[in-house]
Design an enzyme around this catalytic site. Sequence first.
Site, PDB file in Angstrom:
ATOM      1  N   VAL A   1       0.848  -1.208   0.000  1.00 36.17           N
ATOM      2  CA  VAL A   1       0.000   0.000   0.000  1.00 36.17           C
ATOM      3  C   VAL A   1       0.883   1.258   0.000  1.00 36.17           C
ATOM      4  CG1 VAL A   1      -1.688   1.348   1.317  1.00 36.17           C
ATOM      5  CG2 VAL A   1      -1.963  -1.119   1.118  1.00 36.17           C
TER       6      VAL A   1
ATOM      7  N   LYS B   1      15.227  -2.978   3.363  1.00 35.45           N
ATOM      8  CA  LYS B   1      14.227  -2.756   2.313  1.00 35.45           C
ATOM      9  C   LYS B   1      14.523  -1.455   1.567  1.00 35.45           C
ATOM     10  CE  LYS B   1       9.421  -3.967   2.918  1.00 35.45           C
ATOM     11  NZ  LYS B   1       8.186  -3.541   3.588  1.00 35.45           N
TER      12      LYS B   1
ATOM     13  N   LEU C   1      -7.090  -0.768  -2.841  1.00 36.89           N
ATOM     14  CA  LEU C   1      -6.193  -1.357  -3.842  1.00 36.89           C
ATOM     15  C   LEU C   1      -6.205  -2.869  -3.750  1.00 36.89           C
ATOM     16  CD1 LEU C   1      -3.100   0.926  -3.106  1.00 36.89           C
ATOM     17  CD2 LEU C   1      -5.005   1.391  -4.661  1.00 36.89           C
TER      18      LEU C   1
ATOM     19  N   LYS D   1     -14.355   1.556   4.821  1.00 38.70           N
ATOM     20  CA  LYS D   1     -13.341   0.558   4.437  1.00 38.70           C
ATOM     21  C   LYS D   1     -13.761  -0.851   4.867  1.00 38.70           C
ATOM     22  CE  LYS D   1      -9.545  -1.471   3.429  1.00 38.70           C
ATOM     23  NZ  LYS D   1      -9.073  -1.689   2.079  1.00 38.70           N
TER      24      LYS D   1
ATOM     25  N   PHE E   1     -16.585 -10.302  -8.344  1.00 34.00           N
ATOM     26  CA  PHE E   1     -16.494 -11.016  -7.057  1.00 34.00           C
ATOM     27  C   PHE E   1     -17.562 -12.094  -6.915  1.00 34.00           C
ATOM     28  CE2 PHE E   1     -13.018  -9.265  -4.524  1.00 34.00           C
ATOM     29  CZ  PHE E   1     -12.530  -8.401  -5.490  1.00 34.00           C
TER      30      PHE E   1
ATOM     31  N   CYS F   1      -6.019  -9.189   3.489  1.00 26.10           N
ATOM     32  CA  CYS F   1      -7.088  -8.218   3.802  1.00 26.10           C
ATOM     33  C   CYS F   1      -8.396  -8.864   4.244  1.00 26.10           C
ATOM     34  CB  CYS F   1      -7.325  -7.328   2.592  1.00 26.10           C
ATOM     35  SG  CYS F   1      -5.802  -6.568   2.024  1.00 26.10           S
TER      36      CYS F   1
ATOM     37  N   LYS G   1      -3.709 -15.305  -4.876  1.00 21.47           N
ATOM     38  CA  LYS G   1      -4.401 -15.027  -6.138  1.00 21.47           C
ATOM     39  C   LYS G   1      -3.324 -14.761  -7.184  1.00 21.47           C
ATOM     40  CE  LYS G   1      -5.121 -10.107  -6.091  1.00 21.47           C
ATOM     41  NZ  LYS G   1      -6.083  -9.048  -6.190  1.00 21.47           N
TER      42      LYS G   1
ATOM     43  N   ARG H   1       0.156 -14.771   2.055  1.00 18.54           N
ATOM     44  CA  ARG H   1      -0.535 -14.660   3.347  1.00 18.54           C
ATOM     45  C   ARG H   1      -1.973 -15.180   3.237  1.00 18.54           C
ATOM     46  NH1 ARG H   1       0.715  -8.504   4.703  1.00 18.54           N
ATOM     47  NH2 ARG H   1       0.691  -8.418   2.427  1.00 18.54           N
TER      48      ARG H   1
HETATM   49  C1  UGA Z   1      -8.949  -6.655  -1.296  1.00 20.29           C
HETATM   50  C2  UGA Z   1      -9.990  -5.690  -1.895  1.00 20.29           C
HETATM   51  O1  UGA Z   1     -10.448  -6.184  -3.148  1.00 20.29           O
HETATM   52  C3  UGA Z   1      -9.392  -4.295  -2.075  1.00 20.29           C
HETATM   53  O2  UGA Z   1     -10.403  -3.390  -2.530  1.00 20.29           O
HETATM   54  C4  UGA Z   1      -8.851  -3.801  -0.726  1.00 20.29           C
HETATM   55  O3  UGA Z   1      -8.260  -2.536  -0.850  1.00 20.29           O
HETATM   56  C5  UGA Z   1      -7.817  -4.789  -0.227  1.00 20.29           C
HETATM   57  O4  UGA Z   1      -8.431  -6.083  -0.086  1.00 20.29           O
HETATM   58  C6  UGA Z   1      -7.310  -4.280   1.100  1.00 20.29           C
HETATM   59  O5  UGA Z   1      -8.107  -4.172   2.036  1.00 20.29           O
HETATM   60  O6  UGA Z   1      -6.152  -3.857   1.178  1.00 20.29           O
HETATM   61  P1  UGA Z   1      -6.931  -8.117  -2.296  1.00 20.29           P
HETATM   62  O7  UGA Z   1      -6.989  -8.846  -0.997  1.00 20.29           O
HETATM   63  O8  UGA Z   1      -5.623  -7.617  -2.768  1.00 20.29           O
HETATM   64  O9  UGA Z   1      -7.909  -6.815  -2.252  1.00 20.29           O
HETATM   65  O10 UGA Z   1      -7.472  -9.078  -3.441  1.00 20.29           O
HETATM   66  P2  UGA Z   1      -8.895  -9.446  -4.049  1.00 20.29           P
HETATM   67  O11 UGA Z   1      -8.791  -9.355  -5.503  1.00 20.29           O
HETATM   68  O12 UGA Z   1      -9.989  -8.724  -3.402  1.00 20.29           O
HETATM   69  O13 UGA Z   1      -8.995 -11.013  -3.677  1.00 20.29           O
HETATM   70  C7  UGA Z   1      -9.112 -11.445  -2.329  1.00 20.29           C
HETATM   71  C8  UGA Z   1      -9.374 -12.949  -2.298  1.00 20.29           C
HETATM   72  O14 UGA Z   1     -10.669 -13.255  -2.809  1.00 20.29           O
HETATM   73  C9  UGA Z   1      -8.404 -13.777  -3.143  1.00 20.29           C
HETATM   74  O15 UGA Z   1      -8.093 -14.957  -2.448  1.00 20.29           O
HETATM   75  C10 UGA Z   1      -9.194 -14.090  -4.408  1.00 20.29           C
HETATM   76  O16 UGA Z   1      -8.779 -15.265  -5.056  1.00 20.29           O
HETATM   77  C11 UGA Z   1     -10.588 -14.237  -3.833  1.00 20.29           C
HETATM   78  N1  UGA Z   1     -11.665 -13.989  -4.819  1.00 20.29           N
HETATM   79  C12 UGA Z   1     -11.847 -12.755  -5.356  1.00 20.29           C
HETATM   80  C13 UGA Z   1     -12.508 -15.033  -5.170  1.00 20.29           C
HETATM   81  O17 UGA Z   1     -12.371 -16.193  -4.691  1.00 20.29           O
HETATM   82  N2  UGA Z   1     -13.514 -14.797  -6.043  1.00 20.29           N
HETATM   83  C14 UGA Z   1     -13.716 -13.565  -6.592  1.00 20.29           C
HETATM   84  O18 UGA Z   1     -14.687 -13.415  -7.401  1.00 20.29           O
HETATM   85  C15 UGA Z   1     -12.863 -12.524  -6.244  1.00 20.29           C
END
Ligand code: UGA
Length: 457
Positions: free
Chosen positions: A31, A54, A175, A229, A274, A285, A346, A353
């Site tokens: 971030v 770092k 993000l 948030k 999603f 997150c 992902k 994590r």
């Molecule tokens: C998530 C949120 O999408 C961001 O908006 C937020 O800013 C961030 O957390 C945070 O709080 O910092 P992130 O964890 O990076 O982002 O990734 P995502 O794309 O949201 O995926 C999260 C998890 O859900 C992954 O394991 C992904 O594989 C899973 N997922 C996502 C699904 O199983 N199905 C979906 O349709 C979407």
Amino acid sequence: MKKLIVCCLVQLFFINSLFALKITVIGTGYVGLVTGACLALDHDVICCDIDCKKIDLLNKGIIPIYEPQLQELVTKLCTSCRKKTGSIKFTCDVAQSIQEADVLMVAVGTPTDDAGRADLSILRKAFETIAANLNGYKVIIIKSTVPIGTGDTMQKLIKAKSLVDFDLVSNPEFLREGSAVNDFLYPDRIVIGTSSKKAENVMREVYNTWIEEHVPFIVTDVVTSESIKYACNAFLASKISFINEFALLCDVCDADVNTVAYAMGLDKRIGPLFLKPGPGYGGSCFPKDTQALKTLAQDYACELRMVQATIDANNKQRKAVCHKIEKIMHRDLTGKTIAVLGLSFKPETDDVRYSCAIDTIEYLLEKKALVKAYDPIAMDNFQKIFPNITYCQSWMEAVSDADCLVLLTDWEEFKKIPLRMLGTIMKQTCIVDARNLWSPVKIAELGYTLENMGRKY
Ligand code: UGA
């Protein structure tokens, strides 16, 4: 191509830029780094961290995390842009960085503690350092995801230690890892929580380029901003848990979850994003934030049943992958070779994590299976958790002679695997597709055995 996109973005932002503020970002996680690099298109940014190793890497031009477009953006900023409007600098002199800035952005980690609450010790330390180095009015922004009410606590902390004037602002990030640069540059909205008009005006300068591009700019109070948030992350997590539970229902009813999700998504009130079934959400997150939100609500004697159900469904989903492996291997995993493809939580990130690969591999080892793993980017990070499984240099090496292939992350590379070849290199062609990546129809034509997450076609 990506280089070209970043170049264009850099030019676009310079043309639009009007003001250059001195901004210090404290914390160089994904971030902090992404925020610092993107704001440096308009402003003079210092990214600081107590981790000097770092910072040394960053000063050598090495980005310590894998985040698409970030390397190109930072390189571009470090080479050509200093003479123009924005600039970026990396240092582990946090005190000096605080003193030099007009605006401070705190983007440090807030992991979950043993009680399920957000651990604010790193944040508190950062605020103590700020209090000790306040040398004139500054706007202090909390970017980290923090429990509702933290802004107030941090404001009191500084006031107890310093007489210098400041304003506190909550400015949550939205993000996604893997597309964070793009998400920062093209946000759906910007949320600002503050009770100070002066601070609001400074925030309008910080985000001037975005305001000019008509990105919705929501100004509210600090607690409402902090709540936004958590509401967003909990809602997105619940959408995933909903479709995951539905996928399990589709499994037993012989319905196709992909068609269900597609048809649901066409309803404008629902939307298509999603709704992809998988092995349960992971990452730094959703698991942490749903847990922290639930615990926080309990502290207010307020029960969030939807959030609890989301967490429960996610735990169930992660176990469902293990049950599917057990089923396809007829409950006999001892001595079986299992190829695990995908270790990051992902695609497009090296972050492991709360990756479902952790639960799955733990289970496989408990059942005395032999694990051969492959991931395009995340193997180094995964090796720190599981040093003793076999890591392969390619998907082909992982699946060679395997009894079962378990696909956990839908990397682009895996979409291109020639399925026909699996029959010639695997010992048994048993496939658990936890991301519904491959067509069950094609797999059936090849005569392979398949378990997936409710996908029929
Ligand atoms: C998530 C949120 O999408 C961001 O908006 C937020 O800013 C961030 O957390 C945070 O709080 O910092 P992130 O964890 O990076 O982002 O990734 P995502 O794309 O949201 O995926 C999260 C998890 O859900 C992954 O394991 C992904 O594989 C899973 N997922 C996502 C699904 O199983 N199905 C979906 O349709 C979407």
